[in-house]
Design a protein around this motif. Structure first.
Motif, mmCIF file in Angstrom:
data_model
loop_
_atom_site.group_PDB
_atom_site.id
_atom_site.type_symbol
_atom_site.label_atom_id
_atom_site.label_comp_id
_atom_site.label_asym_id
_atom_site.label_seq_id
_atom_site.Cartn_x
_atom_site.Cartn_y
_atom_site.Cartn_z
ATOM 1 N N PRO A 160 0.841 -1.210 0.000
ATOM 2 C CA PRO A 160 0.000 0.000 0.000
ATOM 3 C C PRO A 160 0.875 1.259 0.000
ATOM 4 N N ASN A 161 0.406 2.307 -0.679
ATOM 5 C CA ASN A 161 1.212 3.530 -0.718
ATOM 6 C C ASN A 161 1.126 4.325 0.580
ATOM 7 N N THR A 162 0.433 3.782 1.562
ATOM 8 C CA THR A 162 0.442 4.363 2.911
ATOM 9 C C THR A 162 1.410 3.632 3.821
ATOM 10 N N SER A 163 2.143 2.687 3.255
ATOM 11 C CA SER A 163 3.037 1.834 4.032
ATOM 12 C C SER A 163 4.444 2.395 4.053
ATOM 13 N N ILE A 164 5.170 2.079 5.107
ATOM 14 C CA ILE A 164 6.554 2.531 5.241
ATOM 15 C C ILE A 164 7.464 1.893 4.191
ATOM 16 N N VAL A 165 7.005 0.829 3.534
ATOM 17 C CA VAL A 165 7.793 0.183 2.485
ATOM 18 C C VAL A 165 7.323 0.569 1.090
ATOM 19 N N ASN A 166 6.492 1.611 0.995
ATOM 20 C CA ASN A 166 6.094 2.156 -0.304
ATOM 21 C C ASN A 166 5.932 3.663 -0.180
ATOM 22 N N ALA A 167 7.014 4.309 0.228
ATOM 23 C CA ALA A 167 6.993 5.763 0.403
ATOM 24 C C ALA A 167 7.069 6.444 -0.956
ATOM 25 N N GLU A 168 6.167 7.366 -1.184
ATOM 26 C CA GLU A 168 6.166 8.113 -2.431
ATOM 27 C C GLU A 168 6.807 9.490 -2.222
ATOM 28 N N ARG A 169 7.250 10.085 -3.305
ATOM 29 C CA ARG A 169 7.836 11.413 -3.262
ATOM 30 C C ARG A 169 6.824 12.398 -2.694
ATOM 31 N N PRO A 170 7.216 13.291 -1.766
ATOM 32 C CA PRO A 170 8.583 13.636 -1.347
ATOM 33 C C PRO A 170 8.938 13.142 0.058
ATOM 34 N N HIS A 171 8.429 11.999 0.483
ATOM 35 C CA HIS A 171 8.739 11.511 1.828
ATOM 36 C C HIS A 171 10.252 11.306 1.990
ATOM 37 N N PRO A 172 10.782 11.501 3.190
ATOM 38 C CA PRO A 172 12.228 11.329 3.415
ATOM 39 C C PRO A 172 12.611 9.850 3.352
ATOM 40 N N VAL A 173 13.699 9.550 2.645
ATOM 41 C CA VAL A 173 14.089 8.149 2.412
ATOM 42 C C VAL A 173 15.598 7.938 2.522
ATOM 43 N N ALA A 174 16.329 8.904 3.082
ATOM 44 C CA ALA A 174 17.796 8.839 3.076
ATOM 45 C C ALA A 174 18.316 7.530 3.641
ATOM 46 N N CYS A 175 17.712 7.060 4.738
ATOM 47 C CA CYS A 175 18.186 5.833 5.387
ATOM 48 C C CYS A 175 17.245 4.671 5.099
ATOM 49 N N ARG A 176 16.843 4.558 3.831
ATOM 50 C CA ARG A 176 15.924 3.485 3.425
ATOM 51 C C ARG A 176 16.511 2.099 3.680
ATOM 52 N N HIS A 177 17.836 2.007 3.819
ATOM 53 C CA HIS A 177 18.474 0.711 4.024
ATOM 54 C C HIS A 177 18.198 0.126 5.403
ATOM 55 N N ILE A 178 17.866 0.981 6.387
ATOM 56 C CA ILE A 178 17.638 0.468 7.741
ATOM 57 C C ILE A 178 16.534 -0.581 7.729
ATOM 58 N N ILE A 179 15.401 -0.227 7.125
ATOM 59 C CA ILE A 179 14.285 -1.167 7.030
ATOM 60 C C ILE A 179 14.423 -2.054 5.796
ATOM 61 N N GLY A 180 14.902 -1.488 4.694
ATOM 62 C CA GLY A 180 14.992 -2.252 3.451
ATOM 63 C C GLY A 180 15.819 -3.520 3.577
ATOM 64 N N LEU A 181 16.919 -3.452 4.322
ATOM 65 C CA LEU A 181 17.783 -4.623 4.453
ATOM 66 C C LEU A 181 17.240 -5.643 5.449
ATOM 67 N N LEU A 182 16.189 -5.285 6.186
ATOM 68 C CA LEU A 182 15.546 -6.250 7.084
ATOM 69 C C LEU A 182 14.438 -7.033 6.389
ATOM 70 N N LEU A 183 14.016 -6.581 5.225
ATOM 71 C CA LEU A 183 12.890 -7.217 4.537
ATOM 72 C C LEU A 183 13.148 -8.679 4.159
ATOM 73 N N PRO A 184 14.365 -9.054 3.709
ATOM 74 C CA PRO A 184 14.576 -10.465 3.397
ATOM 75 C C PRO A 184 14.314 -11.412 4.565
ATOM 76 N N ASP A 185 14.544 -10.977 5.812
ATOM 77 C CA ASP A 185 14.240 -11.843 6.953
ATOM 78 C C ASP A 185 12.767 -12.222 6.973
ATOM 79 N N VAL A 186 11.904 -11.282 6.603
ATOM 80 C CA VAL A 186 10.467 -11.554 6.544
ATOM 81 C C VAL A 186 10.156 -12.517 5.399
#
Length: 537
Positions: free
Chosen positions: A317-343
């Motif tokens: 969903p585009n309201t989810s922290i894993v589908n942030a749309e412009r212009p939401h801040p995303v500089a440290c997207r790796h913090i959560i992004g790299l945890l996704l494979p565990d799920v």
């Protein structure tokens, strides 16, 4: 030239293999010529060759899955923005758009068309992490993407061989390390140029005018091979949840894997909503890391290209922290992004119990981004440090090893020779790996200060402090990460933290989860762990 329709299957395979070798040299060129330590020493980059439709044909082994799989989508945006027929010899294109590139502004993506006979026959793309692109930088504190640095849309970096000096001047003027940034941009250019020269040699040797027939062979063969693996999977649906630290509040990651007659899909519905801080993840990065985990589970031996990747459907969903749309801040997207494979692995284990999926690991890198120094002589550096990976059936987790990203840790000597920072201690963290029949990987124990008498700032972007990596099949959790001063003062895992000149920063990265019941661990393995100091008595 030879009639390309007469290419034998063997010759197609030889050319395909040559392309994979060619892009590895492309990546190694970037690795050798980069100015920033995070690229030069750690390999935070990607490189690949694409056909004129924007389809990724081959990727370099050197590089990270987050960069590679986002780049696989990114070149389509370049082709849409700048039609291939409008490209000219000597043109070079660039962007750091998080949604059309690789997920945050620190990654510059450079695309170079390769010409033969006056027409484009291939596109080469590479990306590298720039240490500083202005704004608030690689920090979780941004309130929108405009805070996070200079935003470069898809545009010409060079036109007919002439560098866009206006773009270079603006980019350098907004960076705290302008010389390093300029050098890194030129290293990206050189990387693609090296690959283009090798392609011309390959086409000359093969007697080909272009790669069209080989490209179709690569995509079709890869898609068919992946389709066979998918068809062999049992139908079913599995959901896995994982709570992580987040920023304002804990974040719940909820993933659902579905295998049916339409193929494989993964949906992130149920995951927590957007953050006001820069830990949000664009969907392109979410898709990249999700597809990476699926490929590792289903077909780790198949070449990674558009043929196989096109068969995985990822949604959120585009309201989810894993589908942030412009212009939401995303500089440290790796913090959560790299945890996704565990799920993803948690879902895979439910549907495919025989698949050797690892336990949860430290996953997110504990990258130490520092700024400091005098006003007239500042420094900025990103130091890659890692925790322990999760144990696997039959194998202990890897210690101080980045996974699912495969960047290397920054050597201490490089840091100390280029900044006033001093590592008083950097060692494996005792007993940090989760107990199990197979032990989780260990984290690191570090103590850092500055020698120049000035305060310095750590832009903390860490997770697994409140919610450590869990074990599987009876394995225990790994140790949680810790951040503090040497006097015992606890520090938060995210935010801009000023470290006084007289203080020492203590960083303890998380350990990976164990796999299987601890009572089932082999006695000799446990004795070896005790002798090595990996566990306590």
């Amino acid at each position: 030239m030879k009639d390309q329709a007469t290419l034998s299957p063997i010759k197609k395979q030889v050319i395909w293999t040559r392309l994979m070798s060619l892009v590895e040299e492309q990546a190694q060129t970037l690795l050798r010529t980069a100015f920033s330590s995070i690229v030069r020493e750690c390999g935070d980059l990607s490189a690949g060759v694409f056909d004129t439709k924007g389809r990724m044909l081959a990727q370099a082994v050197t590089g990270t899955p987050g960069h590679i799989n986002t780049m696989a989508r990114a070149v389509f945006f370049f082709v849409d923005a700048i039609p291939v027929d409008a490209m000219c010899p000597g043109d070079i294109y660039v962007t750091n758009d998080p949604w059309k590139g690789t997920g945050h502004l620190n990654d510059y993506l450079v695309v170079t068309p390769a010409f033969r006979g006056g027409r484009v026959v291939a596109l080469f793309a590479c990306t590298g992490h720039m240490t500083d692109v202005g704004g608030i930088g690689l920090s979780t504190e941004g309130s929108d993407v405009f805070c996070e640095g200079v935003y470069v849309p898809i545009m010409k970096l060079a036109e007919k061989g002439v560098i866009n000096e206006t773009l270079m001047t603006v980019a350098k003027a907004n960076s705290r390390v302008p010389t390093e940034l300029e050098g890194d941009i030129y290293s990206l250019i050189a990387s693609n140029e090296t690959a283009e020269r090798r392609l011309q040699e390959l086409l000359n040797e093969s007697g080909l005018d272009d790669l069209s027939e080989v490209a179709d062979h690569i995509i079709t063969t890869s898609r068919n091979a992946m389709a066979e693996r998918i068809e062999a999977l049992p139908y079913g649906t599995a959901t896995y949840t994982m709570t992580i630290d987040g920023f304002e509040a804990p974040v719940e990651l909820v993933g659902t894997l579905k295998v049916d007659d339409t193929g494989v899909s993964f949906d992130w519905t149920g995951t927590s909503g957007l953050s006001k801080k820069g830990i949000n993840v664009p969907l392109n990065y979410t898709t990249a890391m999700t597809a990476y985990a699926l490929v590792c589970s289903i077909a780790p031996d198949l070449p990674n290209n558009e043929g196989g990747l096109s068969l995985f459907r990822v949604s959120a969903p585009n309201t989810s922290i894993v589908n942030a749309e412009r212009p939401h801040p995303v500089a440290c997207r790796h913090i959560i992004g790299l945890l996704l494979p565990d799920v993803v692995f948690g879902c895979v284990q439910q549907l495919l119990p025989s698949c050797p999926t690892p336990s949860e690991g430290a996953s997110t890198q504990w990258t130490l981004t520092f700024r400091g120094g005098r006003t007239d002589d500042p420094y900025a550096i990103s130091i890659v440090t890692n925790g322990g990976s999760g144990a696997r059936p039959g194998l202990d987790g890897l210690s101080a090893t980045s996974f699912p990203s495969n960047v290397r840790g920054t050597p201490t000597e490089i840091v100390e020779s280029s900044t006033p920072l001093l590592f008083w201690k950097r060692e494996l963290r005792e007993a940090s790996g989760g107990a199990g029949q197979w032990r989780g990987g260990l984290g690191q124990d570090m103590e850092i200060s500055s020698l120049d008498g000035h305060d310095f700032t750590l832009f903390a972007a860490f997770d697994r402090i409140d919610h450590p990596a869990r074990g599987r099949q009876g394995g225990r959790a790994g140790s949680a990460g810790e951040l503090s001063l040497s006097d015992g003062t606890s520090l938060p895992g995210k935010g801009a933290l000023v470290i006084k000149a007289e203080d020492r920063l203590v960083v303890k990265t998380p350990g990976g989860g164990g796999y299987g019941a601890p009572a089932d661990r082999d006695g000799d393995a446990l004795t070896n762990d005790q002798h090595a100091g990996y566990v306590t008595e």
